[in-house]
Design a protein around this motif. Structure first.
Motif, PDB file in Angstrom:
ATOM      1  N   LEU A 106      10.577  -4.307  -0.219  1.00  0.00           N
ATOM      2  CA  LEU A 106      10.393  -2.914  -0.658  1.00  0.00           C
ATOM      3  C   LEU A 106      10.889  -2.737  -2.093  1.00  0.00           C
ATOM      4  O   LEU A 106      10.268  -2.019  -2.893  1.00  0.00           O
ATOM      5  N   SER A 107      11.987  -3.411  -2.421  1.00  0.00           N
ATOM      6  CA  SER A 107      12.522  -3.310  -3.786  1.00  0.00           C
ATOM      7  C   SER A 107      11.570  -3.931  -4.801  1.00  0.00           C
ATOM      8  O   SER A 107      11.419  -3.443  -5.924  1.00  0.00           O
ATOM      9  N   TRP A 108      10.950  -5.005  -4.376  1.00  0.00           N
ATOM     10  CA  TRP A 108       9.912  -5.621  -5.207  1.00  0.00           C
ATOM     11  C   TRP A 108       8.781  -4.601  -5.427  1.00  0.00           C
ATOM     12  O   TRP A 108       8.273  -4.445  -6.544  1.00  0.00           O
ATOM     13  N   GLY A 109       8.431  -3.885  -4.378  1.00  0.00           N
ATOM     14  CA  GLY A 109       7.400  -2.839  -4.485  1.00  0.00           C
ATOM     15  C   GLY A 109       7.798  -1.761  -5.480  1.00  0.00           C
ATOM     16  O   GLY A 109       6.976  -1.321  -6.296  1.00  0.00           O
TER      17      GLY A 109
ATOM     18  N   GLN B 176       8.820 -11.683  14.349  1.00  0.00           N
ATOM     19  CA  GLN B 176       7.616 -10.864  14.190  1.00  0.00           C
ATOM     20  C   GLN B 176       7.680 -10.067  12.885  1.00  0.00           C
ATOM     21  O   GLN B 176       6.738 -10.087  12.083  1.00  0.00           O
ATOM     22  N   TRP B 177       8.799  -9.400  12.650  1.00  0.00           N
ATOM     23  CA  TRP B 177       8.884  -8.568  11.448  1.00  0.00           C
ATOM     24  C   TRP B 177       8.988  -9.408  10.181  1.00  0.00           C
ATOM     25  O   TRP B 177       8.421  -9.059   9.140  1.00  0.00           O
ATOM     26  N   MET B 178       9.690 -10.527  10.247  1.00  0.00           N
ATOM     27  CA  MET B 178       9.743 -11.383   9.048  1.00  0.00           C
ATOM     28  C   MET B 178       8.344 -11.868   8.709  1.00  0.00           C
ATOM     29  O   MET B 178       7.939 -11.871   7.546  1.00  0.00           O
ATOM     30  N   SER B 179       7.584 -12.258   9.723  1.00  0.00           N
ATOM     31  CA  SER B 179       6.225 -12.733   9.473  1.00  0.00           C
ATOM     32  C   SER B 179       5.352 -11.596   8.938  1.00  0.00           C
ATOM     33  O   SER B 179       4.578 -11.778   7.994  1.00  0.00           O
ATOM     34  N   PHE B 180       5.499 -10.409   9.521  1.00  0.00           N
ATOM     35  CA  PHE B 180       4.695  -9.270   9.051  1.00  0.00           C
ATOM     36  C   PHE B 180       5.028  -8.945   7.593  1.00  0.00           C
ATOM     37  O   PHE B 180       4.132  -8.711   6.780  1.00  0.00           O
ATOM     38  N   VAL B 181       6.313  -8.916   7.281  1.00  0.00           N
ATOM     39  CA  VAL B 181       6.718  -8.584   5.914  1.00  0.00           C
ATOM     40  C   VAL B 181       6.138  -9.603   4.927  1.00  0.00           C
ATOM     41  O   VAL B 181       5.557  -9.243   3.904  1.00  0.00           O
TER      42      VAL B 181
ATOM     43  N   THR C 244      -7.117  -3.252  -5.515  1.00  0.00           N
ATOM     44  CA  THR C 244      -7.209  -3.578  -4.083  1.00  0.00           C
ATOM     45  C   THR C 244      -5.843  -3.995  -3.554  1.00  0.00           C
ATOM     46  O   THR C 244      -5.441  -3.607  -2.454  1.00  0.00           O
ATOM     47  N   ALA C 245      -5.105  -4.782  -4.327  1.00  0.00           N
ATOM     48  CA  ALA C 245      -3.768  -5.217  -3.905  1.00  0.00           C
ATOM     49  C   ALA C 245      -2.854  -4.002  -3.718  1.00  0.00           C
ATOM     50  O   ALA C 245      -2.093  -3.928  -2.742  1.00  0.00           O
ATOM     51  N   ALA C 246      -2.941  -3.040  -4.627  1.00  0.00           N
ATOM     52  CA  ALA C 246      -2.123  -1.829  -4.507  1.00  0.00           C
ATOM     53  C   ALA C 246      -2.494  -1.060  -3.236  1.00  0.00           C
ATOM     54  O   ALA C 246      -1.631  -0.569  -2.507  1.00  0.00           O
ATOM     55  N   TRP C 247      -3.773  -0.984  -2.963  1.00  0.00           N
ATOM     56  CA  TRP C 247      -4.258  -0.313  -1.750  1.00  0.00           C
ATOM     57  C   TRP C 247      -3.764  -1.056  -0.500  1.00  0.00           C
ATOM     58  O   TRP C 247      -3.326  -0.423   0.472  1.00  0.00           O
ATOM     59  N   GLU C 248      -3.779  -2.377  -0.530  1.00  0.00           N
ATOM     60  CA  GLU C 248      -3.314  -3.167   0.619  1.00  0.00           C
ATOM     61  C   GLU C 248      -1.815  -2.981   0.864  1.00  0.00           C
ATOM     62  O   GLU C 248      -1.367  -2.969   2.009  1.00  0.00           O
ATOM     63  N   PHE C 249      -1.042  -2.870  -0.214  1.00  0.00           N
ATOM     64  CA  PHE C 249       0.394  -2.662  -0.041  1.00  0.00           C
ATOM     65  C   PHE C 249       0.645  -1.330   0.677  1.00  0.00           C
ATOM     66  O   PHE C 249       1.444  -1.259   1.611  1.00  0.00           O
ATOM     67  N   GLN C 250      -0.043  -0.280   0.241  1.00  0.00           N
ATOM     68  CA  GLN C 250       0.148   1.033   0.866  1.00  0.00           C
ATOM     69  C   GLN C 250      -0.304   1.012   2.321  1.00  0.00           C
ATOM     70  O   GLN C 250       0.303   1.645   3.185  1.00  0.00           O
TER      71      GLN C 250
ATOM     72  N   LEU D 271       3.035  -7.327   3.917  1.00  0.00           N
ATOM     73  CA  LEU D 271       3.624  -6.419   2.914  1.00  0.00           C
ATOM     74  C   LEU D 271       3.859  -7.133   1.582  1.00  0.00           C
ATOM     75  O   LEU D 271       3.656  -6.565   0.512  1.00  0.00           O
ATOM     76  N   GLU D 272       4.295  -8.377   1.653  1.00  0.00           N
ATOM     77  CA  GLU D 272       4.615  -9.093   0.417  1.00  0.00           C
ATOM     78  C   GLU D 272       3.371  -9.650  -0.265  1.00  0.00           C
ATOM     79  O   GLU D 272       3.317  -9.748  -1.491  1.00  0.00           O
ATOM     80  N   GLN D 273       2.383 -10.046   0.519  1.00  0.00           N
ATOM     81  CA  GLN D 273       1.223 -10.716  -0.092  1.00  0.00           C
ATOM     82  C   GLN D 273       0.519  -9.861  -1.142  1.00  0.00           C
ATOM     83  O   GLN D 273       0.149 -10.380  -2.202  1.00  0.00           O
ATOM     84  N   PRO D 274       0.322  -8.547  -0.910  1.00  0.00           N
ATOM     85  CA  PRO D 274      -0.299  -7.747  -1.980  1.00  0.00           C
ATOM     86  C   PRO D 274       0.548  -7.730  -3.259  1.00  0.00           C
ATOM     87  O   PRO D 274      -0.004  -7.735  -4.365  1.00  0.00           O
TER      88      PRO D 274
END
Lengths: 209, 209
Positions: B168-171, B95-100, B130-136, B104-107
């Motif tokens: 997160l490090s990518w972020g 679940q968390w790998m898919s969510f990430v 928009t991508a920045a907003w989606e990440f947050q 989280l990664e797609q933006p």
């Protein structure tokens, strides 16, 4: 007892489809996403972003359609049923589910977001042609490995086929052209009796129609 | 023998990290993505879209970083090591790998694509805010379930933490602000000796530096 939270014509159909393939009993509860129920306190306690599907079974509350489909197949399916029994076979299913969700579905989701799903002020319609281009590119990558004959990940229908067929159908709904062989494969998946039952369960309840 | 195909500073680091956590032997081959090696015939035979990472072990050729990390943990790890032993515990990791990967990664990937990764004519820089907003927004969803204490999916460091910490490090690299507790968690993950070894392996070979 299994409870599935869903909404018509959403990713929750994937989970209902798998439940029907497995023939297990479940309670299906509609979350009225149009009325903002997803963002209500009760549903946010189930899903941290207020989305569907969510599965509850005993102590487990699970979100993300791929994780739900895989869990159901492993917990309630026969060995070598909707999920291969070998670690390698499962890894191939995981690989394709991840590819479908992150490469093939994301351009469709980008289209949906920038057409209607994002708040108005976040939509950038200029990105739509790129999303369409990305979908076709991802489709090309699928075709390099899978020509539509047989099944996507192994010699049986698996949860990877649920994901691919559902996503291809989403593509058709969005007016994308599919290669004929992949479209035939999609129709073959979509004609399964379990899906017909799932679509019936997925319909809005009588009161809200 | 395990062979991992990767490229520095890409998603392949996730797989190298897991290999180092497991302490298994592997051959690491750099695919020169900058020189177009990814789109060459040899690599397209491994990955249908010419990307990294790709794992080879015996008869198995596997792509998609989440599938590779999970496979390695299941095939080569201790029970309740990088992957819980129970079906429910594994489902939470999935679940968390898919969510990430999908939320989280797609933006971040959208930002990368429209800054440099897509062909010039497909880039739409207007989508970046928009991508920045989606990440947050996705970060906010993570925080509803995980405050940075302990580990993401269960009471041990798992492949889900590899995915989240790497993303997160990518972020951070993309200049996103992280909540302090999540950033502390990220640093705690990134300070693991296995990652230091992975980064060393991930470096371009001497000849091409």
């Amino acid at each position: 007892m299994i409870t599935l939270y869903g909404f018509p014509n959403s990713r929750s159909l994937r989970a209902v489809w798998v439940l029907e393939e497995l023939g297990v009993e479940y309670d299906y509860r509609h979350v009225d996403m149009m009325a903002g129920e997803g963002q209500g306190e009760a549903h946010l306690a189930r899903h941290p972003d207020g989305k569907v599907p969510v599965l509850e079974e005993g102590e487990l509350t699970l979100f993300e359609s791929t994780a739900i489909c895989r869990y159901l197949a492993e917990r309630h399916g026969e060995p070598d049923g909707l999920l291969p029994a070998s670690i390698e076979g499962r890894a191939r299913v995981d690989q394709w589910m991840s590819f479908v969700v992150s490469e093939l579905e994301q351009p469709l989701w980008t289209q949906a977001k920038h057409k209607f799903a994002l708040p108005q002020e976040q939509r950038v319609p200029a990105v739509l042609p790129t999303a369409a281009w990305e979908f076709q590119r991802a489709l090309g990558a699928v075709q390099r490995r899978f020509d539509g004959e047989g099944w996507l990940a192994g010699d049986r229908f698996s949860v990877a086929d649920v994901l691919l067929a559902h996503t291809l159908s989403w593509g058709v709904q969005f007016k994308h052209r599919l290669p004929e062989a992949l479209n035939d494969y999609r129709k073959r998946c979509m004609s399964r009796p379990a899906l017909a039952r799932a679509i019936e369960r997925d319909k809005p309840v009588a009161e809200t129609r």
